[in-house]
Design an enzyme around this catalytic site. Structure first.
Site, PDB file in Angstrom:
ATOM      1  CG  ASN A  15      -1.773  -1.061   1.511  1.00 46.71           C
ATOM      2  OD1 ASN A  15      -2.289  -1.621   0.559  1.00 46.71           O
ATOM      3  ND2 ASN A  15      -1.997  -1.421   2.767  1.00 46.71           N
ATOM      4  CG  ASN A  67       4.969  -2.257   5.948  1.00 46.75           C
ATOM      5  OD1 ASN A  67       5.328  -1.589   4.982  1.00 46.75           O
ATOM      6  ND2 ASN A  67       3.951  -1.921   6.715  1.00 46.75           N
ATOM      7  CG  ASN A 101      -2.601  -7.306  17.814  1.00 48.27           C
ATOM      8  OD1 ASN A 101      -3.685  -7.862  17.985  1.00 48.27           O
ATOM      9  ND2 ASN A 101      -2.478  -6.229  17.070  1.00 48.27           N
ATOM     10  CG  LEU A 119       2.086  -9.971  25.007  1.00 43.73           C
ATOM     11  CD1 LEU A 119       2.640 -10.548  26.295  1.00 43.73           C
ATOM     12  CD2 LEU A 119       0.561 -10.126  24.969  1.00 43.73           C
ATOM     13  CE  LYS A 139       0.885  -4.521  29.981  1.00 40.70           C
ATOM     14  NZ  LYS A 139      -0.137  -4.024  29.037  1.00 40.70           N
ATOM     15  CG  ASP A 186       3.661  -5.000   9.177  1.00 40.79           C
ATOM     16  OD1 ASP A 186       2.898  -5.957   9.359  1.00 40.79           O
ATOM     17  OD2 ASP A 186       3.270  -3.885   8.768  1.00 40.79           O
ATOM     18  N   GLY A 226       6.631   6.285  10.025  1.00 40.42           N
ATOM     19  CA  GLY A 226       6.290   5.406   8.912  1.00 40.42           C
ATOM     20  C   GLY A 226       6.585   3.940   9.220  1.00 40.42           C
TER      21      GLY A 226
HETATM   22  O1  RIB Z   1       0.965  -2.724   9.594  1.00 40.36           O
HETATM   23  C1  RIB Z   1       1.068  -1.409   9.100  1.00 40.36           C
HETATM   24  C2  RIB Z   1       0.507  -1.332   7.728  1.00 40.36           C
HETATM   25  O2  RIB Z   1      -0.876  -1.580   7.798  1.00 40.36           O
HETATM   26  C3  RIB Z   1       0.632   0.004   7.047  1.00 40.36           C
HETATM   27  O3  RIB Z   1       1.831   0.156   6.329  1.00 40.36           O
HETATM   28  C4  RIB Z   1      -0.620   0.089   6.187  1.00 40.36           C
HETATM   29  O4  RIB Z   1      -0.356   0.080   4.810  1.00 40.36           O
HETATM   30  C5  RIB Z   1      -1.467  -1.108   6.613  1.00 40.36           C
HETATM   31  O5  RIB Z   1      -1.351  -2.129   5.706  1.00 40.36           O
END
Ligand code: RIB
Length: 305
Positions: free
Chosen positions: A10, A42, A184, A221, A224, A252, A287
């Site tokens: 994205n 990511n 999570n 977590l 945590k 990610d 970001g």
């Molecule tokens: O996990 C974060 C991501 O979630 C962002 O980069 C966004 O694009 C969504 O996919």
């Protein structure tokens, strides 16, 4: 060996505000920026920055975002031969609001990601034999995720699923095809049907997922740390303390860290350490992909923690 990520990509439109707006309210923000993202992309950038040979399979639209997103992956030496450019569609975008604490809310408009189907599995099939670990998330159609997991297992590879965004229901038949699941707390609660409010309920949720057929359960977590459980071992992993400014992409980063460490042949406990460090470092910059740390930075923190 090497890692393949089959998932979303994205363009992230990030608005930073002093606080989240209430429904019907207008809030004046501090700052706006457009950065590459998508849970799949990511995770690919995370493993590539950690020095692992990385393949990405997915779709972008025939727009300028698509071209830019692909180029960004290539700057990290990610193999993008498995990416289809769908001319008639727009690329996926995410509208992200980050408030002062670093917390975020995200709306994803899937665009080309939402059209992924069995034709993408055909491209994935040509790449799977070169890899030993498949990373999946849930920003592409569930049917494609299921097909990909089955294909990877057929070839003897391992499958790691990040069940994000949290589905209302994950089919029971999918679990036996997953080696590692990494929800999570909120996502785990949706999968097991009860809230994870303390250590006992976290352990109970992990064991519920093991009973469904997953081999390793890792519950992220956040600040945590993490909890993990297999048939033979379980434990909490301590968090790493950092100065958080933006939590976008932290999950990610965690997954990329775990995957990269396992691909290096490290133990599960060591991999969890990598995950918590990469996840934490990702929150120290703005970001998602732009915030992911490189190998040297992670190794430095490994020495000090
Ligand atoms: O996990 C974060 C991501 O979630 C962002 O980069 C966004 O694009 C969504 O996919």
């Amino acid at each position: 060996m090497s890692i393949v990520i089959f998932g979303s990509i994205n363009m992230d439109m990030i608005a930073q505000t002093p606080r989240f707006p209430q429904p019907g309210e207008t809030v004046i923000g501090n700052h706006f920026i457009t950065l590459p993202g998508g849970k799949g992309a990511n995770q690919a950038v995370a493993t590539a920055k950690l020095g692992r040979l990385t393949y990405f399979v997915g779709r972008v639209g025939g727009d300028s975002f698509g071209r830019e997103l692909l180029q960004r992956l290539e700057t990290f030496n990610i193999n993008t031969q498995g990416v289809f450019i769908e001319q008639k569609s727009s690329s996926g975008v995410a509208m992200i609001n980050v408030e002062t604490s670093g917390e975020n809310t995200i709306i994803v408009i899937p665009g080309a990601n939402g059209n992924i189907d069995e034709t993408d599995i055909t491209r994935l099939q040509t790449i799977l034999p070169k890899t030993s670990l498949l990373l999946l998330q849930l920003e592409i159609p569930l049917k494609a995720v299921e097909m990909a997991a089955r294909e990877a297992k057929k070839l003897g590879g391992s499958v790691m699923l990040d069940p994000a965004p949290a589905p209302d229901n994950l089919p029971d038949e999918l679990y036996p095809f997953i080696d590692i699941i990494t929800p999570n707390q909120t996502e785990a609660a949706k999968l097991v049907g009860f809230a994870l409010k303390d250590s006992e309920t976290i352990k109970k949720a992990a064991h519920t997922l093991l009973q469904k057929g997953v081999k390793i359960v890792i519950i992220k977590l956040g600040e945590k740390g993490a909890f993990y459980a297999t048939e033979n071992e379980q434990g909490f992993v301590n968090p790493v303390t950092v100065k958080t400014i933006d939590t976008v992409g932290a999950g990610d980063g965690f997954n990329g860290g775990v995957a990269a460490a396992l691909d290096r042949g490290l133990s599960l406990r060591e991999a969890l350490k990598w995950g918590t460090i990469v996840g934490a470092l990702t929150t120290t910059k703005e970001g998602a992909q732009t915030a992911l740390p490189d190998l040297e930075t992670v190794q430095q923190l490994l020495i000090n923690n």
